[in-house]
Write a protein that holds these residues in place. Structure first.
Motif, PDB file in Angstrom:
ATOM      1  N   ASP A  63      85.396  98.690  47.309  1.00  0.00           N
ATOM      2  CA  ASP A  63      86.177  97.590  46.744  1.00  0.00           C
ATOM      3  C   ASP A  63      86.599  97.737  45.280  1.00  0.00           C
ATOM      4  O   ASP A  63      87.057  96.786  44.693  1.00  0.00           O
ATOM      5  CB  ASP A  63      85.412  96.254  46.875  1.00  0.00           C
ATOM      6  CG  ASP A  63      84.975  95.971  48.289  1.00  0.00           C
ATOM      7  OD1 ASP A  63      85.724  96.320  49.217  1.00  0.00           O
ATOM      8  OD2 ASP A  63      83.879  95.422  48.473  1.00  0.00           O
ATOM      9  N   GLY A  64      86.411  98.874  44.674  1.00  0.00           N
ATOM     10  CA  GLY A  64      86.779  99.014  43.264  1.00  0.00           C
ATOM     11  C   GLY A  64      85.896  98.167  42.368  1.00  0.00           C
ATOM     12  O   GLY A  64      84.783  97.807  42.723  1.00  0.00           O
ATOM     13  N   GLU A  65      86.394  97.826  41.205  1.00  0.00           N
ATOM     14  CA  GLU A  65      85.663  97.002  40.245  1.00  0.00           C
ATOM     15  C   GLU A  65      84.226  97.487  40.039  1.00  0.00           C
ATOM     16  O   GLU A  65      83.274  96.713  40.110  1.00  0.00           O
ATOM     17  CB  GLU A  65      85.647  95.534  40.669  1.00  0.00           C
ATOM     18  CG  GLU A  65      86.986  94.881  40.628  1.00  0.00           C
ATOM     19  CD  GLU A  65      86.900  93.391  40.905  1.00  0.00           C
ATOM     20  OE1 GLU A  65      85.831  92.790  40.723  1.00  0.00           O
ATOM     21  OE2 GLU A  65      87.918  92.832  41.308  1.00  0.00           O
ATOM     22  N   ASP A  66      84.057  98.762  39.797  1.00  0.00           N
ATOM     23  CA  ASP A  66      82.716  99.302  39.582  1.00  0.00           C
ATOM     24  C   ASP A  66      82.123  98.753  38.288  1.00  0.00           C
ATOM     25  O   ASP A  66      82.841  98.530  37.318  1.00  0.00           O
ATOM     26  CB  ASP A  66      82.784 100.827  39.519  1.00  0.00           C
ATOM     27  CG  ASP A  66      83.264 101.428  40.829  1.00  0.00           C
ATOM     28  OD1 ASP A  66      82.853 100.920  41.886  1.00  0.00           O
ATOM     29  OD2 ASP A  66      84.055 102.384  40.793  1.00  0.00           O
ATOM     30  N   LYS A 108      80.151  94.127  38.556  1.00  0.00           N
ATOM     31  CA  LYS A 108      81.027  94.048  39.732  1.00  0.00           C
ATOM     32  C   LYS A 108      81.122  92.588  40.173  1.00  0.00           C
ATOM     33  O   LYS A 108      80.121  91.907  40.328  1.00  0.00           O
ATOM     34  CB  LYS A 108      80.457  94.889  40.866  1.00  0.00           C
ATOM     35  CG  LYS A 108      81.342  94.905  42.101  1.00  0.00           C
ATOM     36  CD  LYS A 108      80.729  95.774  43.186  1.00  0.00           C
ATOM     37  CE  LYS A 108      81.665  95.868  44.357  1.00  0.00           C
ATOM     38  NZ  LYS A 108      82.591  96.979  44.223  1.00  0.00           N
TER      39      LYS A 108
END
Length: 126
Positions: A63-66, A108
């Motif tokens: 989902d990205g946003e690490d 996150k």
């Protein structure tokens, strides 16, 4: 300044204001330049104070946003020279562990937050 470092332009009392002031710091040296781990030396154009900046990111591949983390800590000229010669994680972790530092966490799924801490310990990263 109350802790003996920086000036009102680069090291204000509020952590949020200090994070905004970071934008005006001039790059002095790129010590580590990896995609999820970066170490830089920055300098205040107003007073000449040098800062150690450490960026870390943990990649979870979903989902990205690490999660990302920054540490910013004033350093002496001697400390900056020593770090430039050997910018190891152990050297960063050992550097002035009781000195006030600025932290910015961007978890996150959460909102970023700035806060005062001590030292510039390197957080886990990929």
């Amino acid at each position: 300044m109350p802790d003996g470092h920086g000036c009102a332009a680069c090291w204000p009392d509020s952590p949020e204001a200090a994070w905004e002031s970071r934008r005006a710091l001039a790059p002095a040296a790129e010590l580590v330049d990896e995609s999820h781990y970066g170490v830089r030396l920055l300098g205040c154009p107003a007073c000449g104070q040098r800062f150690l900046s450490v960026f870390t990111e943990r990649v979870d591949w979903a989902d990205g946003e690490d999660p990302q983390h920054w540490a910013l800590m004033p350093v002496t000229l001697e400390e900056a020279v020593s770090l430039a010669a050997a910018p190891t994680e152990a050297a960063i972790d050992a550097l002035a562990p009781r000195r006030r530092s600025l932290r910015r966490d961007f978890p996150k799924g959460g909102e970023p937050r700035c806060f005062w801490d001590e030292g510039a310990r390197v957080r886990p990263h990929d």
